[in-house]
Motif scaffolding. Structure first.
Motif, PDB file in Angstrom:
ATOM      1  N   LEU A 362       0.775  -1.242   0.000  1.00 44.08           N
ATOM      2  CA  LEU A 362       0.000   0.000   0.000  1.00 44.08           C
ATOM      3  C   LEU A 362       0.807   1.294   0.000  1.00 44.08           C
ATOM      4  CD1 LEU A 362      -2.934   0.884  -0.121  1.00 44.08           C
ATOM      5  CD2 LEU A 362      -2.976   0.984   2.364  1.00 44.08           C
ATOM      6  N   GLY A 363       1.857   1.422   0.814  1.00 52.69           N
ATOM      7  CA  GLY A 363       2.529   2.704   0.950  1.00 52.69           C
ATOM      8  C   GLY A 363       3.416   3.089  -0.211  1.00 52.69           C
ATOM      9  N   PHE A 364       4.126   2.102  -0.785  1.00 50.04           N
ATOM     10  CA  PHE A 364       5.121   2.405  -1.820  1.00 50.04           C
ATOM     11  C   PHE A 364       4.763   1.670  -3.109  1.00 50.04           C
ATOM     12  CE2 PHE A 364       9.273   1.636  -3.910  1.00 50.04           C
ATOM     13  CZ  PHE A 364       9.626   2.958  -4.129  1.00 50.04           C
ATOM     14  N   PRO A 365       4.523   2.392  -4.210  1.00 51.19           N
ATOM     15  CA  PRO A 365       4.058   1.754  -5.442  1.00 51.19           C
ATOM     16  C   PRO A 365       5.190   1.240  -6.327  1.00 51.19           C
ATOM     17  CG  PRO A 365       4.039   4.123  -5.724  1.00 51.19           C
ATOM     18  CD  PRO A 365       4.520   3.859  -4.315  1.00 51.19           C
ATOM     19  N   GLY A 366       5.937   0.277  -5.817  1.00 48.42           N
ATOM     20  CA  GLY A 366       7.031  -0.298  -6.575  1.00 48.42           C
ATOM     21  C   GLY A 366       7.758  -1.319  -5.731  1.00 48.42           C
ATOM     22  N   THR A 367       8.830  -1.881  -6.276  1.00 51.02           N
ATOM     23  CA  THR A 367       9.607  -2.853  -5.513  1.00 51.02           C
ATOM     24  C   THR A 367      10.428  -2.136  -4.449  1.00 51.02           C
ATOM     25  OG1 THR A 367      11.086  -4.760  -5.719  1.00 51.02           O
ATOM     26  CG2 THR A 367      11.589  -2.846  -7.105  1.00 51.02           C
ATOM     27  N   THR A 368      10.521  -2.745  -3.272  1.00 48.07           N
ATOM     28  CA  THR A 368      11.203  -2.117  -2.138  1.00 48.07           C
ATOM     29  C   THR A 368      12.635  -2.628  -2.092  1.00 48.07           C
ATOM     30  OG1 THR A 368       9.061  -2.122  -1.007  1.00 48.07           O
ATOM     31  CG2 THR A 368      10.983  -1.524   0.298  1.00 48.07           C
ATOM     32  N   VAL A 369      13.512  -1.904  -2.756  1.00 47.52           N
ATOM     33  CA  VAL A 369      14.903  -2.330  -2.896  1.00 47.52           C
ATOM     34  C   VAL A 369      15.601  -2.329  -1.546  1.00 47.52           C
ATOM     35  CG1 VAL A 369      15.713   0.018  -3.379  1.00 47.52           C
ATOM     36  CG2 VAL A 369      17.015  -1.918  -4.243  1.00 47.52           C
ATOM     37  N   ASN A 370      16.537  -3.262  -1.372  1.00 48.55           N
ATOM     38  CA  ASN A 370      17.399  -3.366  -0.181  1.00 48.55           C
ATOM     39  C   ASN A 370      16.673  -3.822   1.076  1.00 48.55           C
ATOM     40  OD1 ASN A 370      19.528  -2.356  -1.751  1.00 48.55           O
ATOM     41  ND2 ASN A 370      19.129  -0.249  -1.135  1.00 48.55           N
ATOM     42  N   ILE A 371      15.480  -4.352   0.947  1.00 48.29           N
ATOM     43  CA  ILE A 371      14.713  -4.771   2.124  1.00 48.29           C
ATOM     44  C   ILE A 371      14.349  -6.246   1.989  1.00 48.29           C
ATOM     45  CG2 ILE A 371      12.643  -4.362   3.517  1.00 48.29           C
ATOM     46  CD1 ILE A 371      14.704  -2.067   3.544  1.00 48.29           C
ATOM     47  N   ASP A 372      14.489  -6.974   3.091  1.00 48.87           N
ATOM     48  CA  ASP A 372      14.221  -8.410   3.124  1.00 48.87           C
ATOM     49  C   ASP A 372      12.710  -8.652   3.153  1.00 48.87           C
ATOM     50  OD1 ASP A 372      14.280 -11.139   3.501  1.00 48.87           O
ATOM     51  OD2 ASP A 372      14.895 -11.034   5.620  1.00 48.87           O
ATOM     52  N   LEU A 373      12.134  -8.793   1.977  1.00 53.66           N
ATOM     53  CA  LEU A 373      10.693  -8.980   1.828  1.00 53.66           C
ATOM     54  C   LEU A 373      10.400 -10.263   1.058  1.00 53.66           C
ATOM     55  CD1 LEU A 373       9.782  -5.300   1.001  1.00 53.66           C
ATOM     56  CD2 LEU A 373       8.622  -6.634   2.765  1.00 53.66           C
TER      57      LEU A 373
END
Length: 639
Positions: A362-373
């Protein structure tokens, strides 16, 4: 016996001839009879020349304490010496009276700023940013860059970045920072000057990916392969973490324990206007919900209703590792990160193995780089199959739309007439209510074509800042659009905002960064919104929302089609009327505003994720099946 005047004259002559020892002898004799600022000043310079710098600093202080027109000069010289000698406390004690002077003296500004920053007090010295940014000294410029707040709406930042760029015109990081700041105030002159250069750099120089921030990158670059690599660091977290999280000791219960992590847990934030109805709709027999909150306390002073959202755990003052430990202590099964790379976010908490399953939504409209997801939650519009290689996360796609909406606390009232909004009754009104930084250069140029093709229309623009207003007005009028056809409106209360939206005929979406909450607000108010198919998540959001409310004909395939459809709507008011009627008919039947239906789909997604994790299976792409369509309204208004 020589007079004081003669002794000073002899000392001065010896000093200027380079005979420093002779000068010192004369000055020592002079001090037996006369202790004035002029004598101490010459003595201090003599001691510097002889290498006795600490003694010189003390002497400059004596000169300053005697007052006179040069007292500040003497304090400044003493401070410089103590700074060079590493006597920070002494230097700082002398610098405090010089704060006003340092705003125009880059050397003093550099020293005072360095001293305060060593103490972690950056906010105290941002006042020196202009002086440092205008200095010819590259060290001063580098320190100026460290003082930037990172908030492009900050006037001082914007001016200072422009100053720095004028001195270092080839600096990629300054080009990026400058463009971000100028987009914030719609400075299309600067965008026209630098945007083509930026695009050339993007296609030829991968260094760009290392200096830009992911959030602002999405505002202009729609290449998902490059979006994925912006700011990427291969060692952001150990590669072993995902497997370790999956296999670490964990007790699964009868209920799935969901943790939501954000700083946006306050009623007036756009995220909560979307999300709060989901919290109320979660099935308490199957799910246990905890909000891990680091919201700024200033937003909570008069906030009400938070007690209805579930258990809230305050982690604002905790470090990333400590926050991760608190989340583990609550035995969270699935942690949902709701900020990503937006301002104030702390996604790095997830790099400390906070939960077996970690999800972005919801908060960020894209891939969350550098985060363990493990997963990103989306839908088939914002996350099509072709995008899978360009995301660090696996896709978990909801069947209708990724965006929740709250139909219960969105008032619909007729509060205004067009006259109240300074809108002409006899004109066709195109409305733009997104943040103006989303009105890209290509976007405004297309709207100019639209306004020229629809001579009896006006453009109604919500605008926060005077700078943006002036720049947009200048761009449009320079292109030949009459001032009377441009109507600006300011940000108003939520209720007033929803009430005024229906005064427009058609909402114009922005690209490449769409309206998100803003688009759903317009659709709730019954305002048709024209958008364009995009190439990345941020540019596909309105497509998702328009499909979810059953008006896909408002999705143009490209700029030419956007222009064509907008003109057709202008020329066919009956079509606009029919679209409004369909939006009203669909509003309480179609999925977009059906919070309970959305929540059931989301819960199914969580169950699918948990099922894999319980079996120690690695994350994989998941598509949530849709519930049967509704045939009756999910909400009877006024009941």
């Amino acid at each position: 016996m020589l007079s004081p005047q003669t002794l000073f004259s002899d000392a001065s002559k010896s000093f200027h001839r380079g005979h420093f020892t002779e000068a010192l002898t004369s000055l020592n004799k002079l001090l037996d009879h006369s202790k004035d600022a002029k004598t101490y000043s010459l003595l201090a310079r003599t001691l510097v020349a002889l290498g006795f710098r600490e003694d010189a600093a003390r002497t400059y202080v004596l000169a300053a304490e005697l007052g006179g027109s040069r007292a500040e000069d003497h304090y400044a010289e003493a401070m410089k010496i103590y700074f060079d000698l590493g006597h920070d406390d002494l230097a700082l004690s002398l610098g405090r009276p010089l704060l006003q002077r340092a705003q125009k003296d880059p050397e003093l500004a550099f020293i005072i700023t360095s001293l305060f920053m060593k103490r972690g007090e950056k906010d105290m010295v941002r006042v020196f940013l202009p002086a440092l940014s205008m200095s010819e000294n590259s060290q001063h410029n580098s320190l100026a860059f460290l003082l930037l707040t990172g908030t492009p709406e900050n006037d001082r930042d914007r001016e200072s970045v422009a100053n720095l760029l004028s001195r270092m015109p080839n600096s990629l990081i300054l080009i990026m920072a400058h463009l971000v700041a100028q987009r914030e105030v719609n400075n299309y002159v600067e965008m026209e000057r630098l945007q083509p250069r930026l695009e050339r750099i993007a296609s030829n120089d991968r260094r760009l990916l290392g200096v830009e921030t992911p959030f602002y990158n999405l505002h202009w670059l729609t290449d998902e392969a490059m979006n994925k690599l912006v700011s990427h660091k291969a060692d952001a977290f150990p590669a072993s973490h995902p497997q370790e999280r999956l296999t670490m000791p964990h007790i699964w219960g009868q209920k799935i324990r969901i943790g939501y992590l954000s700083s946006d847990f306050w009623s007036q934030h756009a995220t909560m206007k979307l999300f709060r109805a989901v919290l109320a709709a979660h099935d308490p027999d199957r799910f246990e919900v905890t909000l891990f909150c680091y919201t700024d306390p200033m937003h909570l002073e008069h906030d009400t209703g938070r007690e209805n959202w579930g258990r809230i755990v305050n982690v604002r003052d905790l470090s990333y590792p400590a926050t991760a430990q608190v989340i583990r202590d609550h035995n969270i099964d699935i942690l949902v990160e709701m900020k990503g790379h937006t301002r104030g976010g702390r996604p790095g908490i997830l790099n400390f193995k906070a939960a077996p399953v970690q999800v972005a939504w919801l908060g960020f409209p894209g891939t969350t780089v550098n985060i363990d997801l493990d997963y990103i939650i989306g839908d088939h519009y914002v996350l099509p199959d072709a995008s899978k290689p360009h995301y660090w996360e696996k896709f978990c796609r909801l069947p209708e739309t990724y965006q929740p909406n709250d139909p219960y606390e969105r008032p619909r009232r007729d509060l205004f007439t067009r006259a109240d909004a300074n809108l002409p009754d006899d004109a066709f009104v195109f409305g733009s209510f997104n943040a103006t930084r989303k009105i890209s250069l290509a976007n405004i140029n297309l709207w100019i074509k639209l306004l020229k093709a629809t001579p009896k229309s006006v453009l109604w623009i919500m605008c926060k800042s005077n700078d943006s207003r002036d720049n947009i007005l200048r761009k449009l009028t320079t292109a030949g659009i009459e001032t009377r056809r441009i109507v600006f409106t300011k940000v108003v209360s939520y209720e007033e905002h929803l009430a005024r939206l229906s005064l427009a005929d058609v909402g114009l979406d922005t690209y490449p960064y769409n309206g998100h909450t803003t688009t759903s607000e317009q659709l709730w108010a019954g305002l048709p919104v024209l958008t364009m198919k995009g190439q990345h998540f941020a540019s596909r959001v309105s497509e998702s929302l328009l499909n979810a409310i059953g008006v896909p004909e408002l999705i143009a395939k490209d700029e030419a089609d956007y222009l064509k459809r907008a003109v057709e709507l202008y020329e066919n008011p009956q079509e606009v009327k029919a679209l409004r009627a369909r939006l009203e008919e669909n509003r309480l039947v179609k999925p977009l505003f059906d919070a309970e239906r959305f929540c059931r789909h989301l819960e199914t997604a969580y169950e699918m994720m948990a099922d894999r994790a319980r079996q120690k299976l690695a994350p994989d792409h998941l598509d949530v099946p849709a519930l049967p369509p509704r045939t009756a309204p999910f909400l009877i208004e006024g009941a």
